[in-house]
Design a protein around this motif. Sequence first.
Motif, PDB file in Angstrom:
ATOM      1  N   THR A   1       0.865  -1.173   0.000  1.00  0.00           N
ATOM      2  CA  THR A   1       0.000   0.000   0.000  1.00  0.00           C
ATOM      3  C   THR A   1       0.910   1.233   0.000  1.00  0.00           C
ATOM      4  O   THR A   1       2.122   1.131  -0.073  1.00  0.00           O
ATOM      5  N   ALA A   2       0.330   2.404   0.083  1.00  0.00           N
ATOM      6  CA  ALA A   2       1.101   3.643   0.164  1.00  0.00           C
ATOM      7  C   ALA A   2       1.977   3.604   1.421  1.00  0.00           C
ATOM      8  O   ALA A   2       1.768   2.760   2.295  1.00  0.00           O
ATOM      9  N   PRO A   3       2.958   4.527   1.525  1.00  0.00           N
ATOM     10  CA  PRO A   3       3.822   4.537   2.716  1.00  0.00           C
ATOM     11  C   PRO A   3       2.983   4.513   3.982  1.00  0.00           C
ATOM     12  O   PRO A   3       1.996   5.238   4.088  1.00  0.00           O
ATOM     13  N   ASP A   4       3.352   3.677   4.903  1.00  0.00           N
ATOM     14  CA  ASP A   4       2.591   3.600   6.156  1.00  0.00           C
ATOM     15  C   ASP A   4       3.538   3.214   7.294  1.00  0.00           C
ATOM     16  O   ASP A   4       4.722   2.943   7.078  1.00  0.00           O
ATOM     17  N   ALA A   5       2.991   3.204   8.500  1.00  0.00           N
ATOM     18  CA  ALA A   5       3.811   2.938   9.679  1.00  0.00           C
ATOM     19  C   ALA A   5       4.368   1.519   9.659  1.00  0.00           C
ATOM     20  O   ALA A   5       5.491   1.270  10.113  1.00  0.00           O
ATOM     21  N   ILE A   6       3.598   0.586   9.110  1.00  0.00           N
ATOM     22  CA  ILE A   6       4.070  -0.807   9.070  1.00  0.00           C
ATOM     23  C   ILE A   6       5.274  -0.919   8.127  1.00  0.00           C
ATOM     24  O   ILE A   6       6.283  -1.566   8.439  1.00  0.00           O
ATOM     25  N   GLY A   7       5.184  -0.263   6.981  1.00  0.00           N
ATOM     26  CA  GLY A   7       6.295  -0.282   6.022  1.00  0.00           C
ATOM     27  C   GLY A   7       7.547   0.340   6.618  1.00  0.00           C
ATOM     28  O   GLY A   7       8.651  -0.201   6.492  1.00  0.00           O
ATOM     29  N   GLU A   8       7.378   1.451   7.270  1.00  0.00           N
ATOM     30  CA  GLU A   8       8.522   2.156   7.879  1.00  0.00           C
ATOM     31  C   GLU A   8       9.157   1.285   8.976  1.00  0.00           C
ATOM     32  O   GLU A   8      10.374   1.107   9.018  1.00  0.00           O
ATOM     33  N   ALA A   9       8.333   0.725   9.843  1.00  0.00           N
ATOM     34  CA  ALA A   9       8.868  -0.082  10.954  1.00  0.00           C
ATOM     35  C   ALA A   9       9.534  -1.352  10.440  1.00  0.00           C
ATOM     36  O   ALA A   9      10.581  -1.780  10.949  1.00  0.00           O
ATOM     37  N   THR A  10       8.946  -1.964   9.421  1.00  0.00           N
ATOM     38  CA  THR A  10       9.532  -3.194   8.867  1.00  0.00           C
ATOM     39  C   THR A  10      10.868  -2.879   8.198  1.00  0.00           C
ATOM     40  O   THR A  10      11.851  -3.617   8.356  1.00  0.00           O
TER      41      THR A  10
ATOM     42  N   GLY B   1      -5.289 -15.522  -8.749  1.00  0.00           N
ATOM     43  CA  GLY B   1      -6.266 -15.049  -7.760  1.00  0.00           C
ATOM     44  C   GLY B   1      -5.663 -14.801  -6.396  1.00  0.00           C
ATOM     45  O   GLY B   1      -6.299 -15.022  -5.372  1.00  0.00           O
ATOM     46  N   LEU B   2      -4.404 -14.345  -6.368  1.00  0.00           N
ATOM     47  CA  LEU B   2      -3.723 -14.124  -5.084  1.00  0.00           C
ATOM     48  C   LEU B   2      -3.505 -12.636  -4.839  1.00  0.00           C
ATOM     49  O   LEU B   2      -3.077 -11.909  -5.737  1.00  0.00           O
ATOM     50  N   THR B   3      -3.799 -12.222  -3.619  1.00  0.00           N
ATOM     51  CA  THR B   3      -3.524 -10.850  -3.197  1.00  0.00           C
ATOM     52  C   THR B   3      -2.336 -10.880  -2.249  1.00  0.00           C
ATOM     53  O   THR B   3      -2.375 -11.577  -1.230  1.00  0.00           O
ATOM     54  N   LEU B   4      -1.299 -10.148  -2.630  1.00  0.00           N
ATOM     55  CA  LEU B   4      -0.086 -10.129  -1.799  1.00  0.00           C
ATOM     56  C   LEU B   4      -0.118  -8.939  -0.849  1.00  0.00           C
ATOM     57  O   LEU B   4      -0.323  -7.797  -1.277  1.00  0.00           O
ATOM     58  N   HIS B   5       0.094  -9.219   0.409  1.00  0.00           N
ATOM     59  CA  HIS B   5       0.275  -8.162   1.409  1.00  0.00           C
ATOM     60  C   HIS B   5       1.732  -8.214   1.841  1.00  0.00           C
ATOM     61  O   HIS B   5       2.156  -9.188   2.455  1.00  0.00           O
ATOM     62  N   ALA B   6       2.485  -7.200   1.480  1.00  0.00           N
ATOM     63  CA  ALA B   6       3.890  -7.170   1.890  1.00  0.00           C
ATOM     64  C   ALA B   6       4.048  -6.111   2.963  1.00  0.00           C
ATOM     65  O   ALA B   6       3.487  -5.018   2.851  1.00  0.00           O
ATOM     66  N   LEU B   7       4.809  -6.441   4.005  1.00  0.00           N
ATOM     67  CA  LEU B   7       4.996  -5.454   5.076  1.00  0.00           C
ATOM     68  C   LEU B   7       5.865  -4.302   4.592  1.00  0.00           C
ATOM     69  O   LEU B   7       5.683  -3.167   5.026  1.00  0.00           O
TER      70      LEU B   7
END
Length: 238
Positions: free
Chosen positions: A6-15, A178-184
Amino acid sequence: MSAGKTAPDAIGEATARLLLEAGAVQVSRGQPFVLAAGWASPVYVDCRLLIGQPSWRQTATALAAAAIAQRLAPGRIEAIAGAETAGIAFAAWLADRLELPLRYVRKRPLGIGHNAQVEGGPVDGLEVLLMDDLTTDAASKVAFARGLRAAGATVTQVLTIFYHQVFPGAAERLAQDGLTLHALAGWDDVLRADRGEWLAAEDRREIERFLADPIAWSTRHGGRSAPGARQPVRRESS
Ligand SMILES: O=P(O)(O)OC[C@H]1O[C@H](OP(=O)(O)OP(=O)(O)O)[C@H](O)[C@@H]1O
Ligand SMILES: O=C(O)c1cc(=O)[nH]c(=O)[nH]1
Protein backbone atom coordinates in the motif's frame (compact mmCIF):
# COMPACT_ATOMS: atom_id res chain seq x y z
CA MET A 1 -4.30 -4.44 -4.52
CA SER A 2 -3.31 -7.79 -6.00
CA ALA A 3 0.42 -7.28 -5.69
CA GLY A 4 2.31 -5.69 -3.07
CA LYS A 5 2.41 -2.66 -1.02
CA THR A 6 0.00 0.00 0.00
CA ALA A 7 1.10 3.64 0.16
CA PRO A 8 3.82 4.54 2.72
CA ASP A 9 2.59 3.60 6.16
CA ALA A 10 3.81 2.94 9.68
CA ILE A 11 4.07 -0.81 9.07
CA GLY A 12 6.30 -0.28 6.02
CA GLU A 13 8.52 2.16 7.88
CA ALA A 14 8.87 -0.08 10.95
CA THR A 15 9.53 -3.19 8.87
CA ALA A 16 12.14 -1.40 6.78
CA ARG A 17 13.92 -0.15 9.89
CA LEU A 18 13.84 -3.65 11.35
CA LEU A 19 15.41 -5.14 8.20
CA LEU A 20 18.10 -2.44 8.12
CA GLU A 21 18.88 -2.81 11.83
CA ALA A 22 19.15 -6.59 11.47
CA GLY A 23 21.59 -6.22 8.56
CA ALA A 24 19.16 -8.03 6.29
CA VAL A 25 19.72 -5.69 3.35
CA GLN A 26 22.99 -7.03 2.00
CA VAL A 27 24.88 -5.57 -0.93
CA SER A 28 27.63 -7.45 -2.74
CA ARG A 29 30.31 -5.30 -4.34
CA GLY A 30 31.91 -8.34 -5.92
CA GLN A 31 30.15 -11.36 -7.31
CA PRO A 32 26.41 -10.74 -7.63
CA PHE A 33 23.85 -12.77 -5.75
CA VAL A 34 21.90 -15.27 -7.80
CA LEU A 35 18.24 -15.37 -6.74
CA ALA A 36 16.02 -18.46 -6.71
CA ALA A 37 14.56 -17.65 -10.14
CA GLY A 38 17.97 -17.10 -11.73
CA TRP A 39 18.13 -13.28 -11.55
CA ALA A 40 21.53 -11.76 -10.79
CA SER A 41 21.27 -9.02 -8.19
CA PRO A 42 23.69 -6.80 -6.27
CA VAL A 43 21.40 -6.98 -3.25
CA TYR A 44 19.90 -9.78 -1.20
CA VAL A 45 17.33 -9.25 1.50
CA ASP A 46 17.88 -11.93 4.11
CA CYS A 47 14.70 -11.89 6.20
CA ARG A 48 15.90 -15.11 7.85
CA LEU A 49 18.13 -12.97 10.05
CA LEU A 50 14.99 -11.77 11.85
CA ILE A 51 14.50 -15.29 13.15
CA GLY A 52 17.67 -15.09 15.20
CA GLN A 53 16.88 -12.41 17.77
CA PRO A 54 13.83 -12.58 20.07
CA SER A 55 13.13 -8.85 19.79
CA TRP A 56 13.41 -8.90 15.97
CA ARG A 57 11.11 -11.87 15.52
CA GLN A 58 8.62 -10.45 18.03
CA THR A 59 8.55 -7.16 16.13
CA ALA A 60 8.16 -8.95 12.79
CA THR A 61 5.29 -11.00 14.19
CA ALA A 62 3.57 -7.94 15.67
CA LEU A 63 3.88 -6.11 12.33
CA ALA A 64 2.44 -9.10 10.45
CA ALA A 65 -0.48 -9.28 12.89
CA ALA A 66 -1.08 -5.54 12.51
CA ALA A 67 -1.11 -5.86 8.70
CA ILE A 68 -3.68 -8.63 8.88
CA ALA A 69 -5.86 -6.62 11.29
CA GLN A 70 -5.65 -3.58 8.99
CA ARG A 71 -6.18 -5.29 5.66
CA LEU A 72 -8.40 -8.34 6.23
CA ALA A 73 -11.84 -8.74 7.78
CA PRO A 74 -11.74 -10.22 11.30
CA GLY A 75 -12.24 -13.97 11.29
CA ARG A 76 -11.64 -14.31 7.56
CA ILE A 77 -8.44 -16.34 7.90
CA GLU A 78 -8.96 -19.80 9.40
CA ALA A 79 -5.38 -21.10 9.32
CA ILE A 80 -1.86 -19.92 8.53
CA ALA A 81 0.44 -21.95 6.28
CA GLY A 82 4.17 -21.33 6.35
CA ALA A 83 6.09 -21.78 3.11
CA GLU A 84 9.14 -24.07 3.21
CA THR A 85 11.71 -23.07 4.38
CA ALA A 86 11.93 -19.51 5.61
CA GLY A 87 8.18 -18.96 5.88
CA ILE A 88 7.62 -21.70 8.43
CA ALA A 89 9.07 -20.00 11.51
CA PHE A 90 7.33 -16.69 10.78
CA ALA A 91 4.03 -18.48 10.18
CA ALA A 92 4.38 -20.38 13.46
CA TRP A 93 4.85 -17.18 15.51
CA LEU A 94 1.99 -15.47 13.70
CA ALA A 95 -0.37 -18.43 14.16
CA ASP A 96 0.52 -18.48 17.84
CA ARG A 97 -0.19 -14.79 18.23
CA LEU A 98 -3.51 -14.98 16.36
CA GLU A 99 -4.44 -18.29 18.00
CA LEU A 100 -5.01 -19.89 14.62
CA PRO A 101 -4.21 -23.38 13.34
CA LEU A 102 -0.76 -23.73 11.74
CA ARG A 103 0.22 -25.76 8.69
CA TYR A 104 3.24 -25.75 6.43
CA VAL A 105 3.55 -26.31 2.73
CA ARG A 106 6.51 -28.01 1.10
CA LYS A 107 8.13 -26.87 -2.14
CA ARG A 108 7.08 -30.23 -3.51
CA PRO A 109 5.47 -33.39 -2.10
CA LEU A 110 7.91 -35.40 -0.03
CA GLY A 111 7.70 -38.53 -2.20
CA ILE A 112 7.57 -40.89 0.78
CA GLY A 113 5.07 -41.64 3.54
CA HIS A 114 1.82 -39.76 2.79
CA ASN A 115 3.54 -38.02 -0.14
CA ALA A 116 2.04 -34.85 1.30
CA GLN A 117 2.85 -31.30 0.25
CA VAL A 118 0.86 -29.81 3.11
CA GLU A 119 1.78 -30.82 6.64
CA GLY A 120 0.44 -30.21 10.14
CA GLY A 121 -3.16 -31.30 9.56
CA PRO A 122 -5.95 -30.99 7.02
CA VAL A 123 -6.69 -27.75 5.17
CA ASP A 124 -9.74 -29.03 3.33
CA GLY A 125 -12.44 -26.35 3.43
CA LEU A 126 -10.28 -23.81 5.29
CA GLU A 127 -9.42 -20.28 4.17
CA VAL A 128 -5.66 -20.33 4.57
CA LEU A 129 -3.24 -17.39 4.61
CA LEU A 130 0.08 -18.28 2.96
CA MET A 131 3.01 -16.77 4.84
CA ASP A 132 6.56 -16.52 3.47
CA ASP A 133 9.57 -14.36 4.16
CA LEU A 134 9.86 -12.62 0.83
CA THR A 135 8.50 -12.24 -2.69
CA THR A 136 10.72 -11.74 -5.73
CA ASP A 137 8.81 -12.70 -8.89
CA ALA A 138 6.12 -14.67 -7.01
CA ALA A 139 6.68 -17.95 -8.86
CA SER A 140 7.10 -19.88 -5.62
CA LYS A 141 4.06 -18.18 -4.05
CA VAL A 142 1.91 -19.46 -6.89
CA ALA A 143 3.37 -22.97 -6.53
CA PHE A 144 2.75 -22.99 -2.75
CA ALA A 145 -0.83 -21.74 -3.22
CA ARG A 146 -1.50 -24.44 -5.80
CA GLY A 147 -0.20 -27.08 -3.39
CA LEU A 148 -2.52 -25.83 -0.66
CA ARG A 149 -5.46 -25.69 -3.07
CA ALA A 150 -4.76 -29.24 -4.23
CA ALA A 151 -5.19 -30.25 -0.58
CA GLY A 152 -8.59 -28.52 -0.49
CA ALA A 153 -7.74 -25.10 0.96
CA THR A 154 -9.07 -21.77 -0.23
CA VAL A 155 -6.03 -19.53 -0.74
CA THR A 156 -6.39 -15.94 -1.86
CA GLN A 157 -4.20 -14.04 0.60
CA VAL A 158 -0.40 -14.10 0.83
CA LEU A 159 1.68 -12.28 3.41
CA THR A 160 5.41 -11.68 3.12
CA ILE A 161 7.76 -9.50 5.09
CA PHE A 162 9.47 -8.06 2.01
CA TYR A 163 8.51 -7.62 -1.65
CA HIS A 164 11.10 -6.68 -4.28
CA GLN A 165 8.45 -4.90 -6.40
CA VAL A 166 10.60 -4.72 -9.54
CA PHE A 167 10.78 -8.19 -11.03
CA PRO A 168 8.79 -8.79 -14.20
CA GLY A 169 5.65 -10.85 -14.08
CA ALA A 170 5.10 -10.84 -10.32
CA ALA A 171 1.89 -8.79 -10.32
CA GLU A 172 0.48 -10.63 -13.34
CA ARG A 173 1.37 -14.05 -11.92
CA LEU A 174 -0.34 -13.30 -8.61
CA ALA A 175 -3.42 -11.82 -10.29
CA GLN A 176 -3.72 -14.76 -12.68
CA ASP A 177 -3.80 -17.16 -9.76
CA GLY A 178 -6.27 -15.05 -7.76
CA LEU A 179 -3.72 -14.12 -5.08
CA THR A 180 -3.52 -10.85 -3.20
CA LEU A 181 -0.09 -10.13 -1.80
CA HIS A 182 0.27 -8.16 1.41
CA ALA A 183 3.89 -7.17 1.89
CA LEU A 184 5.00 -5.45 5.08
CA ALA A 185 7.71 -3.53 3.22
CA GLY A 186 9.22 -3.01 -0.22
CA TRP A 187 12.14 -1.08 -1.68
CA ASP A 188 10.28 2.23 -1.38
CA ASP A 189 10.09 1.74 2.37
CA VAL A 190 13.71 0.63 2.76
CA LEU A 191 15.15 3.51 0.76
CA ARG A 192 12.91 5.99 2.58
CA ALA A 193 13.72 4.56 6.03
CA ASP A 194 17.48 4.41 5.48
CA ARG A 195 18.15 8.15 5.59
CA GLY A 196 21.86 7.47 5.17
CA GLU A 197 21.99 5.66 8.52
CA TRP A 198 22.61 2.07 7.50
CA LEU A 199 23.43 1.76 3.81
CA ALA A 200 26.78 3.01 2.56
CA ALA A 201 26.32 5.68 -0.12
CA GLU A 202 27.92 3.52 -2.83
CA ASP A 203 25.76 0.51 -1.88
CA ARG A 204 22.64 2.65 -2.04
CA ARG A 205 23.63 3.95 -5.49
CA GLU A 206 24.17 0.37 -6.68
CA ILE A 207 20.74 -0.65 -5.36
CA GLU A 208 19.18 2.31 -7.17
CA ARG A 209 20.98 1.45 -10.43
CA PHE A 210 19.70 -2.13 -10.11
CA LEU A 211 16.13 -1.12 -9.28
CA ALA A 212 16.01 1.24 -12.27
CA ASP A 213 16.33 -1.77 -14.61
CA PRO A 214 16.76 -5.13 -12.87
CA ILE A 215 16.59 -7.14 -16.11
CA ALA A 216 19.40 -5.14 -17.71
CA TRP A 217 21.44 -5.36 -14.48
CA SER A 218 20.91 -9.13 -14.31
CA THR A 219 21.79 -9.58 -17.98
CA ARG A 220 24.99 -7.52 -17.65
CA HIS A 221 26.05 -9.60 -14.66
CA GLY A 222 25.45 -13.06 -16.12
CA GLY A 223 22.01 -13.72 -14.62
CA ARG A 224 18.70 -14.43 -16.24
CA SER A 225 17.89 -11.96 -18.99
CA ALA A 226 14.14 -12.11 -19.53
CA PRO A 227 11.01 -13.69 -18.09
CA GLY A 228 11.00 -17.34 -19.08
CA ALA A 229 14.44 -17.13 -20.69
CA ARG A 230 16.13 -19.56 -18.39
CA GLN A 231 15.34 -22.08 -15.73
CA PRO A 232 16.13 -21.18 -12.12
CA VAL A 233 19.79 -21.65 -11.29
CA ARG A 234 21.48 -22.01 -7.96
CA ARG A 235 25.10 -21.73 -6.97
CA GLU A 236 26.70 -24.79 -5.47
CA SER A 237 27.95 -22.64 -2.64
CA SER A 238 28.07 -18.92 -1.90
O1 LIG B 1 9.50 -17.05 -5.98
P1 LIG B 1 9.01 -15.97 -5.05
O2 LIG B 1 7.59 -16.23 -4.65
O3 LIG B 1 9.19 -14.62 -5.59
O4 LIG B 1 9.83 -16.03 -3.70
C1 LIG B 1 11.21 -16.11 -3.63
C2 LIG B 1 11.56 -17.20 -2.68
O5 LIG B 1 12.95 -17.44 -2.82
C3 LIG B 1 13.49 -17.64 -1.54
O6 LIG B 1 13.28 -18.96 -1.15
P2 LIG B 1 14.40 -20.07 -1.25
O7 LIG B 1 13.73 -21.27 -1.81
O8 LIG B 1 15.60 -19.56 -1.95
O9 LIG B 1 14.86 -20.26 0.25
P3 LIG B 1 14.25 -20.90 1.56
O10 LIG B 1 14.21 -22.39 1.36
O11 LIG B 1 15.23 -20.46 2.59
O12 LIG B 1 12.89 -20.33 1.82
C4 LIG B 1 12.67 -16.75 -0.63
O13 LIG B 1 12.72 -17.23 0.69
C5 LIG B 1 11.29 -16.85 -1.22
O14 LIG B 1 10.55 -17.87 -0.61
O1 LIG C 1 14.51 -14.50 -4.84
C1 LIG C 1 15.29 -14.94 -3.99
O2 LIG C 1 15.83 -16.03 -4.06
C2 LIG C 1 15.64 -14.11 -2.80
C3 LIG C 1 15.84 -12.75 -2.90
C4 LIG C 1 16.18 -12.06 -1.74
O3 LIG C 1 16.40 -10.83 -1.75
N1 LIG C 1 16.29 -12.72 -0.58
C5 LIG C 1 16.07 -14.04 -0.51
O4 LIG C 1 16.16 -14.61 0.59
N2 LIG C 1 15.75 -14.72 -1.62
